[in-house]
Design a protein around this motif. Structure first.
Motif, mmCIF file in Angstrom:
data_model
loop_
_atom_site.group_PDB
_atom_site.id
_atom_site.type_symbol
_atom_site.label_atom_id
_atom_site.label_comp_id
_atom_site.label_asym_id
_atom_site.label_seq_id
_atom_site.Cartn_x
_atom_site.Cartn_y
_atom_site.Cartn_z
ATOM 1 N N TRP A 130 -8.123 12.529 -53.582
ATOM 2 C CA TRP A 130 -8.098 12.298 -55.029
ATOM 3 C C TRP A 130 -7.064 11.250 -55.416
ATOM 4 N N ASN A 131 -5.902 11.261 -54.745
ATOM 5 C CA ASN A 131 -4.915 10.219 -55.025
ATOM 6 C C ASN A 131 -5.470 8.839 -54.684
ATOM 7 N N LEU A 132 -6.197 8.755 -53.583
ATOM 8 C CA LEU A 132 -6.846 7.487 -53.242
ATOM 9 C C LEU A 132 -7.854 7.110 -54.319
ATOM 10 N N LEU A 133 -8.570 8.089 -54.847
ATOM 11 C CA LEU A 133 -9.576 7.818 -55.874
ATOM 12 C C LEU A 133 -8.958 7.343 -57.181
ATOM 13 N N VAL A 134 -7.789 7.856 -57.528
ATOM 14 C CA VAL A 134 -7.096 7.329 -58.703
ATOM 15 C C VAL A 134 -6.830 5.840 -58.490
ATOM 16 N N THR A 135 -6.384 5.487 -57.310
ATOM 17 C CA THR A 135 -6.130 4.088 -56.972
ATOM 18 C C THR A 135 -7.417 3.270 -57.041
ATOM 19 N N VAL A 136 -8.482 3.779 -56.459
ATOM 20 C CA VAL A 136 -9.768 3.074 -56.456
ATOM 21 C C VAL A 136 -10.226 2.799 -57.890
ATOM 22 N N GLY A 137 -10.178 3.829 -58.731
ATOM 23 C CA GLY A 137 -10.647 3.686 -60.104
ATOM 24 C C GLY A 137 -9.790 2.727 -60.911
ATOM 25 N N LEU A 138 -8.470 2.843 -60.783
ATOM 26 C CA LEU A 138 -7.587 1.987 -61.568
ATOM 27 C C LEU A 138 -7.567 0.553 -61.038
ATOM 28 N N GLU A 139 -7.887 0.365 -59.763
ATOM 29 C CA GLU A 139 -8.044 -0.993 -59.259
ATOM 30 C C GLU A 139 -9.254 -1.663 -59.920
ATOM 31 N N HIS A 140 -10.323 -0.895 -60.144
ATOM 32 C CA HIS A 140 -11.480 -1.452 -60.864
ATOM 33 C C HIS A 140 -11.109 -1.760 -62.312
ATOM 34 N N THR A 174 -7.520 -9.715 -58.258
ATOM 35 C CA THR A 174 -8.890 -10.114 -57.933
ATOM 36 C C THR A 174 -9.079 -10.237 -56.426
ATOM 37 N N GLU A 175 -8.064 -10.763 -55.754
ATOM 38 C CA GLU A 175 -8.161 -10.926 -54.297
ATOM 39 C C GLU A 175 -8.304 -9.596 -53.578
ATOM 40 N N HIS A 176 -7.576 -8.569 -54.029
ATOM 41 C CA HIS A 176 -7.593 -7.304 -53.269
ATOM 42 C C HIS A 176 -8.385 -6.197 -53.963
ATOM 43 N N LYS A 177 -9.242 -6.569 -54.914
ATOM 44 C CA LYS A 177 -9.905 -5.567 -55.759
ATOM 45 C C LYS A 177 -10.792 -4.595 -54.982
ATOM 46 N N SER A 253 -19.559 -0.037 -65.354
ATOM 47 C CA SER A 253 -20.351 -0.380 -64.171
ATOM 48 C C SER A 253 -19.939 0.471 -62.976
ATOM 49 N N TYR A 254 -18.723 0.994 -63.020
ATOM 50 C CA TYR A 254 -18.194 1.848 -61.942
ATOM 51 C C TYR A 254 -19.032 3.114 -61.760
ATOM 52 N N TYR A 255 -19.764 3.526 -62.787
ATOM 53 C CA TYR A 255 -20.554 4.753 -62.720
ATOM 54 C C TYR A 255 -21.889 4.562 -62.004
ATOM 55 N N ARG A 256 -22.261 3.330 -61.681
ATOM 56 C CA ARG A 256 -23.482 3.121 -60.925
ATOM 57 C C ARG A 256 -23.339 3.672 -59.509
ATOM 58 N N ARG A 257 -24.394 4.260 -58.997
ATOM 59 C CA ARG A 257 -24.352 4.783 -57.618
ATOM 60 C C ARG A 257 -24.113 3.668 -56.615
ATOM 61 N N ASP A 258 -24.682 2.482 -56.883
ATOM 62 C CA ASP A 258 -24.588 1.368 -55.934
ATOM 63 C C ASP A 258 -23.461 0.397 -56.283
ATOM 64 N N PHE A 259 -22.517 0.830 -57.087
ATOM 65 C CA PHE A 259 -21.400 -0.048 -57.479
ATOM 66 C C PHE A 259 -20.580 -0.500 -56.274
ATOM 67 N N HIS A 260 -20.126 -1.747 -56.335
ATOM 68 C CA HIS A 260 -19.106 -2.239 -55.405
ATOM 69 C C HIS A 260 -18.274 -3.265 -56.151
ATOM 70 N N PRO A 261 -16.957 -3.302 -55.937
ATOM 71 C CA PRO A 261 -16.104 -4.262 -56.652
ATOM 72 C C PRO A 261 -16.530 -5.715 -56.482
ATOM 73 N N ASN A 262 -17.141 -6.044 -55.352
ATOM 74 C CA ASN A 262 -17.526 -7.428 -55.112
ATOM 75 C C ASN A 262 -18.888 -7.788 -55.708
#
Length: 288
Positions: A130-140, A174-177, A253-262
């Protein structure tokens, strides 16, 4: 030569996907109202900035806690190292900005400390996933914001050093998103059991960061004795409505099943921004 030494030498040959730049900005001469010459704008972005030193330290801890599990993917492991290096530099430079802002008696460092207390409580309560997921979400969330920063918002910043701070930070976000997202996907896959917690934690993170940034703006306005500056609030309200019309669909857009930052390509605006602030692609050091 032992197998472990050979493996380490092989790993060192793999370049990172992006550099870590060591910056040393000096903020001593910044004006009091450096964004749109308005207290509301300046205090909003200062409040947002106070989330970064402790927030990005939290991001670093969240990926380090699981990094040993991705050692079998050398490229991802190297990019995690570069992600850690970039985030460490962001924490350092935003903290230096807050120290300089003390000259106006606003004490943004106290907001940093409050952020740290809350994030450490979350870190102790949440499991590593979950801590990783907070990071993932806030990076988006951050990756969406910084595109608008590079396109438009930086033009409101009247102080060159502060503008360059935000633009350098925007380029590197943007580089490390995709790094934290790729780490999560590598560890937990793409199935429903990975998707549901991903969007649930993102929803919570959105509430938290929106609450923090708005509360901190109000605190700074109050400390500056500008809380009842209705003219400035009206200007900021118009800016906010206009901005969020563009930002909200991108957040979601993060809520899409097929979402990816790139899924989005910011290479053009990043290239223009690098030229604008004189950022050399060769200016880099690797930090583990």
């Amino acid at each position: 030569m032992s197998a472990s030494v050979l493996k380490e030498k092989s790993k060192q040959k793999i370049p990172t996907s992006f550099p870590v730049r060591r910056m040393d900005y000096e903020f001593q001469d910044m004006p009091k109202y450096w964004c749109n010459n308005e207290p509301t704008f300046t205090h909003y972005f200062t409040g947002l900035s106070t989330l970064f030193p402790e927030g990005e330290s939290y991001f670093v801890r969240s990926v380090r806690a699981l990094r040993d599990q991705v050692k079998s993917n050398p490229q991802l492991d190297r990019d995690i190292g570069a992600f850690i290096g970039q985030e460490a530099m962001h924490s350092k430079e935003h903290h230096a900005f807050h120290v300089s802002a003390q000259q106006y008696g606003l004490d943004p460092e106290s907001l940093e400390k409050s952020t740290g207390i809350i994030l450490k409580a979350i870190e102790r309560t949440f499991p590593k996933k979950w801590n990783l997921l907070v990071t993932v979400g806030l990076e988006h969330y951050t990756a969406v914001l910084v595109v608008e920063m590079m396109k438009n918002v930086n033009e409101l910043m009247t102080d060159t050093t502060i503008r360059n701070l935000w633009l350098w930070h925007s380029v590197e976000e943007t580089e490390h998103k995709a790094v934290a997202y790729d780490m999560y996907e590598y560890l937990y896959g793409k199935g429903l059991d990975a998707y549901i917690p991903r969007v649930a934690i993102f929803s919570l993170s959105l509430v938290l960061i929106t609450t923090f940034s708005n509360v901190y703006q109000v605190v700074l306005m109050s400390r500056d004795k500008q809380l009842l500056n209705l003219k400035s609030w009206a200007k900021f309200a118009g800016f906010t409505v206009q901005s969020y019309r563009k930002l909200v669909p991108q957040f979601f857009s993060y809520y899409r099943r097929d979402f990816h930052p790139n899924d989005t390509d910011e290479s053009d605006i990043v290239a223009k921004t690098k030229i604008k602030i004189g950022l050399s692609p060769e200016q880099s050091t690797f930090i583990h």
